[in-house]
Write a protein that holds these residues in place. Structure first.
Motif, PDB file in Angstrom:
ATOM      1  N   TYR A 170       0.834  -1.205   0.000  1.00 43.11           N
ATOM      2  CA  TYR A 170       0.000   0.000   0.000  1.00 43.11           C
ATOM      3  C   TYR A 170       0.873   1.260   0.000  1.00 43.11           C
ATOM      4  CZ  TYR A 170      -2.661   3.901   1.808  1.00 43.11           C
ATOM      5  OH  TYR A 170      -3.207   5.146   1.978  1.00 43.11           O
ATOM      6  N   GLN A 171       1.885   1.304   0.847  1.00 40.84           N
ATOM      7  CA  GLN A 171       2.729   2.488   0.923  1.00 40.84           C
ATOM      8  C   GLN A 171       3.472   2.738  -0.392  1.00 40.84           C
ATOM      9  OE1 GLN A 171       5.092   1.644   4.479  1.00 40.84           O
ATOM     10  NE2 GLN A 171       3.820   3.062   5.661  1.00 40.84           N
ATOM     11  N   SER A 172       3.907   1.667  -1.045  1.00 43.12           N
ATOM     12  CA  SER A 172       4.610   1.803  -2.325  1.00 43.12           C
ATOM     13  C   SER A 172       3.675   2.349  -3.397  1.00 43.12           C
ATOM     14  CB  SER A 172       5.184   0.448  -2.761  1.00 43.12           C
ATOM     15  OG  SER A 172       6.122  -0.032  -1.812  1.00 43.12           O
ATOM     16  N   LEU A 173       2.460   1.796  -3.458  1.00 36.88           N
ATOM     17  CA  LEU A 173       1.474   2.281  -4.421  1.00 36.88           C
ATOM     18  C   LEU A 173       1.085   3.723  -4.120  1.00 36.88           C
ATOM     19  CD1 LEU A 173      -0.886  -0.835  -4.697  1.00 36.88           C
ATOM     20  CD2 LEU A 173       0.740  -0.017  -6.417  1.00 36.88           C
ATOM     21  N   SER A 174       0.968   4.049  -2.846  1.00 32.10           N
ATOM     22  CA  SER A 174       0.567   5.385  -2.433  1.00 32.10           C
ATOM     23  C   SER A 174       1.593   6.433  -2.862  1.00 32.10           C
ATOM     24  CB  SER A 174       0.376   5.426  -0.913  1.00 32.10           C
ATOM     25  OG  SER A 174      -0.022   6.709  -0.488  1.00 32.10           O
ATOM     26  N   VAL A 175       2.868   6.113  -2.690  1.00 33.50           N
ATOM     27  CA  VAL A 175       3.938   7.036  -3.073  1.00 33.50           C
ATOM     28  C   VAL A 175       3.892   7.319  -4.572  1.00 33.50           C
ATOM     29  CG1 VAL A 175       6.444   7.205  -3.404  1.00 33.50           C
ATOM     30  CG2 VAL A 175       5.533   6.540  -1.185  1.00 33.50           C
ATOM     31  N   VAL A 176       3.809   6.267  -5.372  1.00 29.71           N
ATOM     32  CA  VAL A 176       3.805   6.426  -6.828  1.00 29.71           C
ATOM     33  C   VAL A 176       2.530   7.131  -7.291  1.00 29.71           C
ATOM     34  CG1 VAL A 176       3.811   5.208  -9.040  1.00 29.71           C
ATOM     35  CG2 VAL A 176       5.285   4.425  -7.171  1.00 29.71           C
ATOM     36  N   ALA A 177       1.391   6.778  -6.693  1.00 31.17           N
ATOM     37  CA  ALA A 177       0.125   7.411  -7.075  1.00 31.17           C
ATOM     38  C   ALA A 177       0.158   8.906  -6.796  1.00 31.17           C
ATOM     39  CB  ALA A 177      -1.033   6.765  -6.318  1.00 31.17           C
ATOM     40  N   SER A 178       0.706   9.286  -5.652  1.00 29.39           N
ATOM     41  CA  SER A 178       0.778  10.701  -5.288  1.00 29.39           C
ATOM     42  C   SER A 178       1.711  11.468  -6.224  1.00 29.39           C
ATOM     43  CB  SER A 178       1.250  10.837  -3.834  1.00 29.39           C
ATOM     44  OG  SER A 178       1.167  12.178  -3.404  1.00 29.39           O
ATOM     45  N   GLN A 179       2.844  10.857  -6.565  1.00 28.54           N
ATOM     46  CA  GLN A 179       3.766  11.500  -7.510  1.00 28.54           C
ATOM     47  C   GLN A 179       3.102  11.659  -8.881  1.00 28.54           C
ATOM     48  OE1 GLN A 179       6.955   8.682  -7.266  1.00 28.54           O
ATOM     49  NE2 GLN A 179       7.941   9.697  -5.538  1.00 28.54           N
ATOM     50  N   PHE A 180       2.320  10.674  -9.273  1.00 30.29           N
ATOM     51  CA  PHE A 180       1.627  10.705 -10.564  1.00 30.29           C
ATOM     52  C   PHE A 180       0.553  11.781 -10.596  1.00 30.29           C
ATOM     53  CE2 PHE A 180      -2.172   8.918 -12.861  1.00 30.29           C
ATOM     54  CZ  PHE A 180      -1.738   9.223 -14.148  1.00 30.29           C
ATOM     55  N   ASN A 181      -0.314  11.821  -9.559  1.00 35.45           N
ATOM     56  CA  ASN A 181      -1.430  12.760  -9.647  1.00 35.45           C
ATOM     57  C   ASN A 181      -1.039  14.201  -9.317  1.00 35.45           C
ATOM     58  OD1 ASN A 181      -1.715  12.901  -6.700  1.00 35.45           O
ATOM     59  ND2 ASN A 181      -2.776  10.932  -6.808  1.00 35.45           N
ATOM     60  N   HIS A 182       0.179  14.416  -8.818  1.00 40.16           N
ATOM     61  CA  HIS A 182       0.665  15.784  -8.641  1.00 40.16           C
ATOM     62  C   HIS A 182       1.503  16.256  -9.834  1.00 40.16           C
ATOM     63  CE1 HIS A 182      -0.327  15.175  -4.347  1.00 40.16           C
ATOM     64  NE2 HIS A 182      -0.414  16.488  -4.304  1.00 40.16           N
ATOM     65  N   ALA A 183       1.968  15.326 -10.649  1.00 36.19           N
ATOM     66  CA  ALA A 183       2.876  15.673 -11.744  1.00 36.19           C
ATOM     67  C   ALA A 183       2.240  16.659 -12.717  1.00 36.19           C
ATOM     68  CB  ALA A 183       3.307  14.411 -12.481  1.00 36.19           C
ATOM     69  N   ASN A 184       3.050  17.579 -13.192  1.00 43.51           N
ATOM     70  CA  ASN A 184       2.598  18.600 -14.146  1.00 43.51           C
ATOM     71  C   ASN A 184       2.623  18.016 -15.555  1.00 43.51           C
ATOM     72  OD1 ASN A 184       1.922  21.178 -15.230  1.00 43.51           O
ATOM     73  ND2 ASN A 184       4.092  21.583 -15.618  1.00 43.51           N
ATOM     74  N   ILE A 185       1.795  16.983 -15.762  1.00 39.63           N
ATOM     75  CA  ILE A 185       1.800  16.296 -17.050  1.00 39.63           C
ATOM     76  C   ILE A 185       0.491  16.535 -17.796  1.00 39.63           C
ATOM     77  CG2 ILE A 185       3.446  14.521 -16.378  1.00 39.63           C
ATOM     78  CD1 ILE A 185       1.189  12.647 -15.819  1.00 39.63           C
ATOM     79  N   SER A 186       0.626  16.661 -19.106  1.00 36.65           N
ATOM     80  CA  SER A 186      -0.537  16.860 -19.960  1.00 36.65           C
ATOM     81  C   SER A 186      -1.004  15.513 -20.485  1.00 36.65           C
ATOM     82  CB  SER A 186      -0.173  17.778 -21.128  1.00 36.65           C
ATOM     83  OG  SER A 186      -1.263  17.947 -21.994  1.00 36.65           O
ATOM     84  N   MET A 187      -2.240  15.161 -20.177  1.00 32.73           N
ATOM     85  CA  MET A 187      -2.825  13.919 -20.641  1.00 32.73           C
ATOM     86  C   MET A 187      -4.063  14.229 -21.474  1.00 32.73           C
ATOM     87  SD  MET A 187      -2.666  11.462 -17.288  1.00 32.73           S
ATOM     88  CE  MET A 187      -3.459  10.151 -18.215  1.00 32.73           C
ATOM     89  N   PRO A 188      -4.380  13.391 -22.459  1.00 32.09           N
ATOM     90  CA  PRO A 188      -5.642  13.577 -23.186  1.00 32.09           C
ATOM     91  C   PRO A 188      -6.800  13.633 -22.202  1.00 32.09           C
ATOM     92  CG  PRO A 188      -4.281  11.930 -24.262  1.00 32.09           C
ATOM     93  CD  PRO A 188      -3.608  12.249 -22.959  1.00 32.09           C
ATOM     94  N   VAL A 189      -7.682  14.586 -22.370  1.00 29.08           N
ATOM     95  CA  VAL A 189      -8.783  14.794 -21.439  1.00 29.08           C
ATOM     96  C   VAL A 189      -9.618  13.532 -21.271  1.00 29.08           C
ATOM     97  CG1 VAL A 189     -10.903  16.088 -21.006  1.00 29.08           C
ATOM     98  CG2 VAL A 189      -8.880  17.267 -21.895  1.00 29.08           C
TER      99      VAL A 189
END
Length: 275
Positions: A170-189
């Motif tokens: 859980y902690q490993s997934l949580s770290v990666v998920a948080s980095q992903f959803n905060h990242a300044n990345i442009s994704m197709p809407v």
């Protein structure tokens, strides 16, 4: 599934550190190549502040880790917690159920509570003062908030009855998920929208970082988006309308100075200017 359980049952600290560093590195490279916003800021200076808070979070979690280990061991030995009270189910369903419940208590409930309880908001406020949201923002937590989040996680482990391998997963997934959803990345809407039905997508979480209410008090999830949708805290906002930060602390001399950030929880509270 058995291989995953075996790995996270004995995962070395070096591997957990690699997940943290590797995640930041990957999303850092992606957001530099496909940015959502072209932000005019000194990226390394900004990262330095957030890396400091990342380091303090690691220290807090390391010092208090024995609590998680003993709690997980106690629940297993005493057959305590939701997972231990369930009838026998397939291991994959057992794992998903445990991760969902840990995310509910350790992330969603912890986050919601910090927004609703004034004394806890004082510490969480530091995370919201960031006016340049990128992958390094994921771990921008005051040391006081790191303790608060840890206690919620420990409570979650106790109530859910999670074995230690599940806690590490859980902690490993949580770290990666948080980095992903905060990242300044442009994704197709459309892709982002589809993802948001299952996990917390970047555009979904960015709404939470809009500088005024009621958007600040929405989209509390970290890994799974189901809890925001289930409890009515899910909302959307076009990316063109996003303004990062929090309206009580929009001055750079407050939100971009490490010493100032560390002292914010101990200053007189300020009322939001807008709602």
């Amino acid at each position: 599934m058995n291989e995953i359980i075996a790995y996270f049952s004995t995962i070395p600290s070096s591997h957990r550190s690699l997940i943290l560093v590797g995640g930041i590195t990957i999303f850092w490279l992606i957001e530099n190549t496909f940015p959502l916003f072209q932000m005019q800021y000194k990226k390394w200076n900004h990262a330095g502040i957030n890396f400091f808070f990342t380091f303090t979070t690691i220290i807090v979690n390391f010092i208090l880790a024995f609590i998680l280990i003993r709690t997980a061991a106690w629940t297993t030995q005493n057959h305590f917690g939701i997972l231990n009270w369930l009838p026998e189910i397939p291991i994959w369903l057992y794992t998903i159920t445990g991760l969902l419940l840990l995310d509910l208590i350790g992330a969603y409930l912890a986050h919601l509570t910090q927004h609703k309880v004034k004394v806890l908001w004082r510490f969480h406020l530091i995370h919201h003062t960031d006016t340049w949201i990128d992958t390094t923002t994921a771990n921008r937590h005051h040391p006081g908030e790191s303790v608060i989040r840890f206690l919620f996680t420990a409570f979650g482990v106790l109530l859910v009855g999670s074995p230690m391998w599940m806690v590490f997963l859980y902690q490993s997934l949580s770290v990666v998920a948080s980095q992903f959803n905060h990242a300044n990345i442009s994704m197709p809407v459309r892709l982002d929208k589809v993802l948001s039905y299952f996990i917390v997508s970047p555009n979904m979480h960015k709404v939470h970082h809009h500088y005024v209410l009621p958007y600040t008090d929405s989209n509390y999830g970290n890994i799974f988006s189901i809890w925001d949708r289930l409890f009515g805290t899910f909302t959307t906002l076009p990316k063109e309308d996003l303004i990062y930060g929090v309206d009580t602390h929009m001055l750079p001399e407050e939100n971009n100075k490490l010493k100032k950030l560390l002292h914010i929880p101990f200053q007189k509270s300020r009322s939001a200017k807008n709602s």
